[in-house]
Design a protein around this motif. Structure first.
Motif, PDB file in Angstrom:
ATOM      1  N   GLN A  58       0.815  -1.209   0.000  1.00 23.70           N
ATOM      2  CA  GLN A  58       0.000   0.000   0.000  1.00 23.70           C
ATOM      3  C   GLN A  58       0.853   1.267   0.000  1.00 23.70           C
ATOM      4  N   SER A  59       2.148   1.104  -0.012  1.00 21.40           N
ATOM      5  CA  SER A  59       3.074   2.233  -0.049  1.00 21.40           C
ATOM      6  C   SER A  59       2.891   3.008  -1.356  1.00 21.40           C
ATOM      7  N   ALA A  68       7.795  -5.999  -1.913  1.00 20.92           N
ATOM      8  CA  ALA A  68       6.804  -6.687  -1.081  1.00 20.92           C
ATOM      9  C   ALA A  68       6.053  -7.742  -1.884  1.00 20.92           C
ATOM     10  N   ALA A  69       5.685  -7.412  -3.116  1.00 18.74           N
ATOM     11  CA  ALA A  69       4.957  -8.370  -3.959  1.00 18.74           C
ATOM     12  C   ALA A  69       5.816  -9.601  -4.256  1.00 18.74           C
ATOM     13  N   SER A  93      -7.521  -2.293  -7.026  1.00 19.17           N
ATOM     14  CA  SER A  93      -7.411  -0.842  -6.791  1.00 19.17           C
ATOM     15  C   SER A  93      -6.074  -0.290  -7.271  1.00 19.17           C
ATOM     16  N   GLY A  94      -5.013  -1.075  -7.186  1.00 11.08           N
ATOM     17  CA  GLY A  94      -3.673  -0.600  -7.503  1.00 11.08           C
ATOM     18  C   GLY A  94      -3.365  -0.455  -8.970  1.00 11.08           C
ATOM     19  N   ASP A 106       5.415  -3.624 -12.170  1.00  5.54           N
ATOM     20  CA  ASP A 106       5.971  -4.939 -11.843  1.00  5.54           C
ATOM     21  C   ASP A 106       5.282  -5.519 -10.609  1.00  5.54           C
ATOM     22  N   ALA A 107       5.018  -4.678  -9.613  1.00  2.00           N
ATOM     23  CA  ALA A 107       4.318  -5.150  -8.411  1.00  2.00           C
ATOM     24  C   ALA A 107       2.938  -5.684  -8.768  1.00  2.00           C
TER      25      ALA A 107
END
Length: 152
Positions: A58-59, A68-69, A93-94, A106-107
Motif C-alpha cells: 500500500q506504499s 513486497a509483492a 485498486s492498484g 511490476d508489483a
C-alpha cells in the motif's frame, strides 16, 4: 439464504460476511453442510509477516511495492485465503495508480502471479476484470496468463 449471499443468487449482492452469518445460524441447528461452509468461509488469520508485506504493497513507493509483492509471492502466505483476498483488493485498486512507474507495474504483475498460483478459481474473475479494464500491456498480459491457470 447463505448460498444466496455467497453466490449472489436471486440478485442479492454477494457478501461473504452475510453468507457466513446465515451459515452459522444453520450450523447451530445441526446442518452439516452449513458447518462445512462456516469452516470454508471463516477467514484465516493473517500472519504478522504477511501483514507487513500487505502494508508495504500500500506504499506510494513503487520499489517498496515491487519488493513486497515478490517476497509475498515467494512466501507460503500466498496460500492464505485472507492474504489472497487482500491481494485481490490491492490488485483491483492498484492497477489504476501510477502507470508510469515501472516498479509499480511490476508489483501489479506479481500480484497477478500470486492469484494465479493460488489454484483457487474464485480469483479468476478478478484477473479477468483486470484484463478487461486496464490499459497497461504488462498488467493485461499477466492477468490473462494467470486467469488461464485458474481454468474456465
Amino acid at each position: 439464504v447463505g448460498l444466496y449471499y455467497e453466490t449472489g443468487l436471486g440478485g442479492i449482492p454477494e457478501s461473504r460476511q452475510d453468507a457466513l452469518v446465515w451459515y452459522q445460524k444453520a450450523a447451530s441447528q445441526g446442518h452439516e453442510a452449513a458447518r462445512q461452509k462456516v469452516a470454508e468461509l471463516t477467514p484465516d488469520p493473517i500472519p504478522q509477516q504477511a501483514q507487513q508485506y500487505l502494508q508495504q504493497l500500500q506504499s506510494t513507493d513503487g520499489r517498496t511495492q515491487q519488493q513486497a509483492a515478490k517476497e509475498l509471492y515467494r512466501s507460503a502466505y500466498k496460500h492464505n485465503r485472507a492474504v489472497l483476498d487482500q491481494v485481490k483488493e490491492l490488485l483491483l485498486s492498484g492497477c489504476t495508480t501510477d502507470l508510469r512507474d515501472g516498479h509499480h507495474i511490476d508489483a501489479m504483475a506479481w500480484l497477478c502471479n500470486i492469484l494465479g498460483t493460488s489454484g483457487d478459481p474464485r480469483y479468476r474473475q478478478p484477473l479477468l476484470d483486470v484484463l478487461k479494464t486496464r490499459t497497461h500491456k504488462k498488467i493485461k498480459k499477466y492477468a490473462q496468463n494467470n486467469a488461464r491457470k485458474l481454468g474456465r
